[in-house]
Design a protein around this motif. Structure first.
Motif, PDB file in Angstrom:
ATOM      1  N   TYR A   3       0.872  -1.178   0.000  1.00 46.25           N
ATOM      2  CA  TYR A   3       0.000   0.000   0.000  1.00 46.25           C
ATOM      3  C   TYR A   3       0.909   1.228   0.000  1.00 46.25           C
ATOM      4  O   TYR A   3       1.825   1.323   0.796  1.00 46.25           O
ATOM      5  N   ILE A   4       0.623   2.149  -0.910  1.00 48.31           N
ATOM      6  CA  ILE A   4       1.472   3.336  -1.044  1.00 48.31           C
ATOM      7  C   ILE A   4       0.666   4.581  -0.698  1.00 48.31           C
ATOM      8  O   ILE A   4      -0.423   4.790  -1.238  1.00 48.31           O
ATOM      9  N   LYS A   5       1.208   5.395   0.223  1.00 52.27           N
ATOM     10  CA  LYS A   5       0.548   6.640   0.620  1.00 52.27           C
ATOM     11  C   LYS A   5       1.516   7.788   0.354  1.00 52.27           C
ATOM     12  O   LYS A   5       2.649   7.787   0.829  1.00 52.27           O
ATOM     13  N   PHE A  12       7.028   9.104   0.246  1.00 53.33           N
ATOM     14  CA  PHE A  12       5.954   8.117   0.197  1.00 53.33           C
ATOM     15  C   PHE A  12       6.106   7.123   1.333  1.00 53.33           C
ATOM     16  O   PHE A  12       7.227   6.746   1.689  1.00 53.33           O
ATOM     17  N   LYS A  13       4.972   6.710   1.881  1.00 58.08           N
ATOM     18  CA  LYS A  13       4.973   5.673   2.915  1.00 58.08           C
ATOM     19  C   LYS A  13       4.506   4.386   2.246  1.00 58.08           C
ATOM     20  O   LYS A  13       3.422   4.334   1.655  1.00 58.08           O
ATOM     21  N   ILE A  14       5.349   3.346   2.346  1.00 63.13           N
ATOM     22  CA  ILE A  14       5.023   2.052   1.735  1.00 63.13           C
ATOM     23  C   ILE A  14       4.759   1.058   2.855  1.00 63.13           C
ATOM     24  O   ILE A  14       5.598   0.841   3.733  1.00 63.13           O
ATOM     25  N   THR A  15       3.564   0.472   2.839  1.00 62.31           N
ATOM     26  CA  THR A  15       3.170  -0.505   3.848  1.00 62.31           C
ATOM     27  C   THR A  15       2.998  -1.852   3.171  1.00 62.31           C
ATOM     28  O   THR A  15       2.320  -1.969   2.149  1.00 62.31           O
ATOM     29  N   ARG A  27       0.007  -9.020   9.511  1.00 56.97           N
ATOM     30  CA  ARG A  27       1.405  -8.684   9.832  1.00 56.97           C
ATOM     31  C   ARG A  27       1.810  -7.571   8.877  1.00 56.97           C
ATOM     32  O   ARG A  27       1.941  -7.783   7.685  1.00 56.97           O
ATOM     33  N   MET A  28       2.001  -6.371   9.406  1.00 60.01           N
ATOM     34  CA  MET A  28       2.294  -5.198   8.584  1.00 60.01           C
ATOM     35  C   MET A  28       3.671  -4.628   8.910  1.00 60.01           C
ATOM     36  O   MET A  28       4.130  -4.711  10.034  1.00 60.01           O
ATOM     37  N   LYS A  29       4.281  -4.055   7.895  1.00 64.07           N
ATOM     38  CA  LYS A  29       5.555  -3.360   8.073  1.00 64.07           C
ATOM     39  C   LYS A  29       5.526  -2.152   7.154  1.00 64.07           C
ATOM     40  O   LYS A  29       5.139  -2.264   5.999  1.00 64.07           O
ATOM     41  N   ALA A  30       5.943  -1.004   7.671  1.00 60.78           N
ATOM     42  CA  ALA A  30       5.910   0.231   6.882  1.00 60.78           C
ATOM     43  C   ALA A  30       7.299   0.859   6.817  1.00 60.78           C
ATOM     44  O   ALA A  30       8.108   0.709   7.732  1.00 60.78           O
ATOM     45  N   VAL A  48       8.844   4.681  -7.191  1.00 61.40           N
ATOM     46  CA  VAL A  48       8.105   4.270  -5.992  1.00 61.40           C
ATOM     47  C   VAL A  48       7.616   2.829  -6.130  1.00 61.40           C
ATOM     48  O   VAL A  48       7.712   2.039  -5.185  1.00 61.40           O
ATOM     49  N   MET A  49       7.125   2.454  -7.301  1.00 61.51           N
ATOM     50  CA  MET A  49       6.632   1.084  -7.525  1.00 61.51           C
ATOM     51  C   MET A  49       7.786   0.076  -7.387  1.00 61.51           C
ATOM     52  O   MET A  49       7.610  -0.988  -6.793  1.00 61.51           O
TER      53      MET A  49
END
Length: 193
Positions: A3-5, A12-15, A27-30, A48-49
């Motif tokens: 998930y990209i914010k 950008f924050k990538i989760t 189980r998440m990591k950002a 970013v991708m």
């Protein structure tokens, strides 16, 4: 899937999610990344991708894989991922074959493994002593090459390399040993004994 914010124009924050905990939570990591100023505006999305894909692989497999990853590093990770799907004997066979080819190609980055490099590896393997002190048979050399090919096919499937160089290696033609089939009189002797 990542998930990209977007936080700012170049931040950008990538989760990344990798399965679920015992209690049912994801189980998440950002990780927050900053796109370097050397990347033009039209290339930010692609950058970013690519970073999201890299972070996802690092989180899921515990290693950061790219075409600059050395063959031994990638092969060891591949073995770990394949272990649940192999019988113990199959796993041991792959491990043994890889341990023999590591000194020849283990330190080479995946992107630099060319068919020519693998042909040179096969030539070196042909010089190895086999049973009885003779050089190893061509079928054994092909087994080593098939093991290397399995690893490289996985790297190709994961879009780390564009093609499997092992598929382009010219195989050496060899004469099969003639099998001795006993004659009728030899079979008679055997039956009488």
């Amino acid at each position: 899937m990542a998930y990209i914010k977007k936080k700012s124009e170049r931040k950008f924050k990538i989760t990344v999610c990798n399965g679920y905990k015992v209690n049912g939570q994801k189980r998440m990591k950002a990780q927050t990344i900053t796109v370097p100023s050397s990347v033009p505006k039209r290339g930010i999305q692609q950058y970013v991708m690519a970073e999201a894909e890299r972070i996802e692989k690092k989180f899921k497999y515990g290693v950061e894989e790219s075409d600059q990853t050395h063959f031994e590093q990638y092969a060891e990770n591949w073995l770990k991922r394949q272990q649940p799907f192999f019988k113990a004997t199959t796993y041991a066979g792959y491990k043994r074959n890889l341990d023999i080819v590591y000194p020849l190609i283990g330190g080479i980055p995946l992107a630099k493994l060319l068919p020519m490099t693998l042909e040179e590896m096969c030539e070196e393997l042909r010089k190895r002593p086999g049973r009885g002190g003779n050089c190893i048979k061509e079928t054994t050399v092909e087994k080593y090459l098939e093991t290397v090919s399995s690893v490289l096919e996985d790297a190709k499937k994961n879009d780390i390399i564009p093609f499997n160089p092992a598929h382009r290696v010219r195989k050496k033609h060899f004469e099969k040993e003639a099998q001795h089939i006993p004659q009728k009189y030899e079979m008679g002797k055997l039956m009488r004994a």
